[in-house]
Structure formats: C-alpha cells, structure tokens
Motif scaffolding. Structure first.
Motif, PDB file in Angstrom:
ATOM      1  N   PRO A 120       9.027   9.000 -24.576  1.00 49.95           N
ATOM      2  CA  PRO A 120       7.789   9.384 -25.258  1.00 49.95           C
ATOM      3  C   PRO A 120       6.566   8.925 -24.475  1.00 49.95           C
ATOM      4  O   PRO A 120       6.577   7.892 -23.813  1.00 49.95           O
ATOM      5  CB  PRO A 120       7.887   8.653 -26.601  1.00 49.95           C
ATOM      6  CG  PRO A 120       8.756   7.467 -26.316  1.00 49.95           C
ATOM      7  CD  PRO A 120       9.754   7.942 -25.303  1.00 49.95           C
ATOM      8  N   CYS A 123      14.194  11.522 -30.759  1.00 46.94           N
ATOM      9  CA  CYS A 123      12.968  11.170 -30.046  1.00 46.94           C
ATOM     10  C   CYS A 123      12.402   9.914 -30.689  1.00 46.94           C
ATOM     11  O   CYS A 123      12.839   9.488 -31.767  1.00 46.94           O
ATOM     12  CB  CYS A 123      11.943  12.302 -30.116  1.00 46.94           C
ATOM     13  SG  CYS A 123      11.295  12.579 -31.781  1.00 46.94           S
ATOM     14  N   SER A 126       5.547   9.680 -30.990  1.00 50.90           N
ATOM     15  CA  SER A 126       4.614   9.709 -29.871  1.00 50.90           C
ATOM     16  C   SER A 126       3.291  10.281 -30.342  1.00 50.90           C
ATOM     17  O   SER A 126       3.241  11.401 -30.866  1.00 50.90           O
ATOM     18  CB  SER A 126       5.182  10.556 -28.723  1.00 50.90           C
ATOM     19  OG  SER A 126       4.197  10.834 -27.756  1.00 50.90           O
ATOM     20  N   GLU A 165       6.492  14.147 -24.105  1.00 49.09           N
ATOM     21  CA  GLU A 165       7.515  13.277 -23.545  1.00 49.09           C
ATOM     22  C   GLU A 165       7.717  13.597 -22.074  1.00 49.09           C
ATOM     23  O   GLU A 165       7.370  14.691 -21.598  1.00 49.09           O
ATOM     24  CB  GLU A 165       8.844  13.447 -24.289  1.00 49.09           C
ATOM     25  CG  GLU A 165       9.466  14.824 -24.151  1.00 49.09           C
ATOM     26  CD  GLU A 165      10.716  15.017 -25.012  1.00 49.09           C
ATOM     27  OE1 GLU A 165      11.050  14.121 -25.808  1.00 49.09           O
ATOM     28  OE2 GLU A 165      11.353  16.092 -24.906  1.00 49.09           O
TER      29      GLU A 165
END
Length: 345
Positions: free
Chosen positions: A96, A134, A137, A142
C-alpha cells in the motif's frame, strides 16, 4: 572437473542447494549435518522472496535479480527430481502507498525499474485491485511488482533433500574428511569464525514469525506495516518477522511475536479471525557486511564458505549454488567482490 568426493557441511538452503548443483554437474557429494535437514534458519515459515528496491544499483542487487529469475527453473528441477513441493511461485507482491511522499518515491522507482529490471519484471503504481487482500491506503494506490516470489522454507529444504536422495546423496550426521569441503553452517559457522578473528565476522540475528490458518494460495505476498505477509501454497499464511540483536532464548517466541500478529490483523482485516497454527523463532546468519559470504576460505586449501544468507538466503540460493559450483569444480570465480570471504575476515 574435480573427481574426488566433496563434503558439504550444513543442510540448510545454501548447503543443500550447493550439493544439488554439484550433483547435477556430476560430482560425488556427501552432506553432513548433525542436527538434520533445515534445523537452523532454513527451517522457518516465512519465505518472502522479495527483491531490493530498484534504485542505487550495486552488484548485490544485480546478483539477487539474477537469482530470482533463476528460481522458477531451479525449483522445478528440484521438485521433479524428488517429488516434493518447495511451495515456490513467482506470485508478485503488493504494497500500500500511504501518502503523497510515498507515492512520489514509488513513482520514481517505477521509472528506475524499467531501466534496471528491463522487461523481465515490472514495478508499477496502480489502484488497489483486491479490496479483500490489501492494507488500508489513504491514497487508494499500491505498488505491484512481478519479481517477488514465495517459497515455504522448511518444505523447500525437504524438497532439496528428496532430490539429492534420488541421486544417492543422503544427509548424514557425520562422515569422513574429503579433499574438498564446503562450510555452509550458518550461525554456528559465523561463531566459529568470530572465535578465530579479532573483529566480528558475523552474528545470529533472531527472528520471530507466525503461521495463520488463512488460505489465499494464488494471491501475491503483501508488504504492510513493515511486515511480510506470505500466502503459501498449502493454504496457510505466514507473517514475519522481528529483527532482534539482543535476545535470551533464540528459539522462544514472546510478546514481540504477539505484536506482529496484532499488527498484521490490523493492517489486513481479512486476517482478523485467522487462527494461529504455529509460532517460530530462530537465528538467521548475518555477515558483518550484510552480504552473503561466498568463496574460498583463505589459508585453508580445498575449503570453501557459503554463509550469511540472513533474510535473503532463499532468494539468493539458486545463483549461490551455481557460482559456488563454478568455483569448486572449474576454478571459475564469478562471485561479486563484496561477497568474497576475505572481505569479511
């Protein structure tokens, strides 16, 4: 080619890989390790085959790049010979991008990767593609690289041992001396070198890791909150690791591992309810230079050292095995200058 039997001391990934390539090239080999296969750092659970970032290029990074590109063929041959899976896949990695500053750095590395990696792999900034696999973020972006891979360390050592056994090479506790000897003995080897030198040659650095019951075998590895999160082929996910220079019991896990598990669950919500299947702790051999120590042992004719894999030993192993075989069997020294044993002694 040398015709005398070659002894390899150490049944970790360096020792087994060197023995395998020597055997492939027709050498007679014996592997000696009183503690068994993968008894040290190579018996771990993480297995992140992650490249150095594509910038400030140097021989160490080039060596690692070439080794990571050799890995698929290397491990395929091992698995076909011995019939056991090493858990290898060039699965890639996602990271991220937390903020604007991190985005600028990642974008610059995307440009340098095109120069340094060429067409063999890419490093891309992209929108997060898998919202379940994931870490949160703020940018929604990413890094995705296609050079990273994964392997299951303990299984990989078992696969190498099985391949060697098919060629008639067993890992034994003891054996006769031979004219040519490779010392791939990890932390114990570094400690023995330290005892005979006035300055530190290397040391064991403790690491702790955990194995979770979470299956995403086709997903890339994740790098989040400084943690490597590795989905393995067997339906588990590894998390690691600590870097401890001061420690008590090197084989004992403690609250530092609890913290790693908690951070991983916080970083990747999909792991929140995954059960902890195993906890691992051990020492990893790091040379003073932090690069692998490879080559002839000064003042000991016929003796060679392969040590200092630390966190990148499995990623380096395919090329380490080939350059050591080049040196031992053919006298060709293709080892980068910074890796030479003499540089660390």
């Amino acid at each position: 080619m040398a015709t005398d039997k070659i002894t390899v001391h150490g049944a970790g990934v360096f020792g087994l890989s060197i023995a395998w390539v020597l055997t492939q090239r027709g050498a007679k080999v014996q592997v000696i390790d009183p503690y068994g296969i993968g008894a040290g750092a190579s018996g771990g659970i993480v297995g992140a085959l992650a490249p150095h970032v594509p910038e400030n290029w140097n021989p160490k990074k080039q060596f690692q790049l070439e080794s990571l590109l050799m890995a698929a063929a290397f491990w395929q041959q091992v698995e076909e010979a011995g019939g056991l899976s090493a858990g290898y896949a060039r699965s890639g990695r996602v990271q991220p991008i937390a903020d604007v500053a991190a985005l600028a750095l990642a974008s610059a590395r995307e440009d340098t990767a095109k120069t340094l990696w060429g067409e063999v792999a890419h490093w891309k900034v992209r929108p997060i593609e898998d919202q379940e696999w994931c870490a949160p973020s703020a940018t929604g972006l990413e890094i995705h690289d296609t050079l990273s891979g994964r392997i299951h360390p303990k299984q990989a050592c078992a696969a190498l041992a099985a391949a060697l056994l098919e060629r008639g090479v067993e890992v034994v506790e003891d054996g006769p001396e031979t004219p040519l000897t490779v010392h791939a003995t990890g932390v114990a080897g570094l400690e023995a070198l330290n005892a005979n030198h006035s300055r530190l040659v290397g040391a064991g650095i403790k690491g702790q890791a955990a194995l979770l019951g979470f299956a995403r075998p086709d997903a890339p590895q994740l790098f989040a909150d400084t943690l490597h999160i590795i989905p393995h082929a067997d339906g588990t996910t590894a998390i690691g690791s600590t870097t401890e220079r001061d420690y008590g019991d090197p084989a004992r896990t403690d609250a530092q591992l609890d913290d790693i598990i908690a951070r991983a669950r916080a970083a990747v919500p999909a792991l929140a309810d995954a059960p902890v299947l195993a906890r691992w702790a051990g020492l990893r051999p790091r040379s003073r230079s932090r690069a692998p120590m490879l080559g002839a042992w000064p003042d000991r004719p016929g003796h060679f050292i392969a040590n200092g894999g630390f966190k990148i030993g499995f990623g380096m192993a395919p090329k380490v095995a080939h350059v050591m075989a080049d040196l031992i069997l053919e006298g060709r020294n293709m080892i980068p200058q910074g890796f030479e044993v003499a540089a660390s002694l």
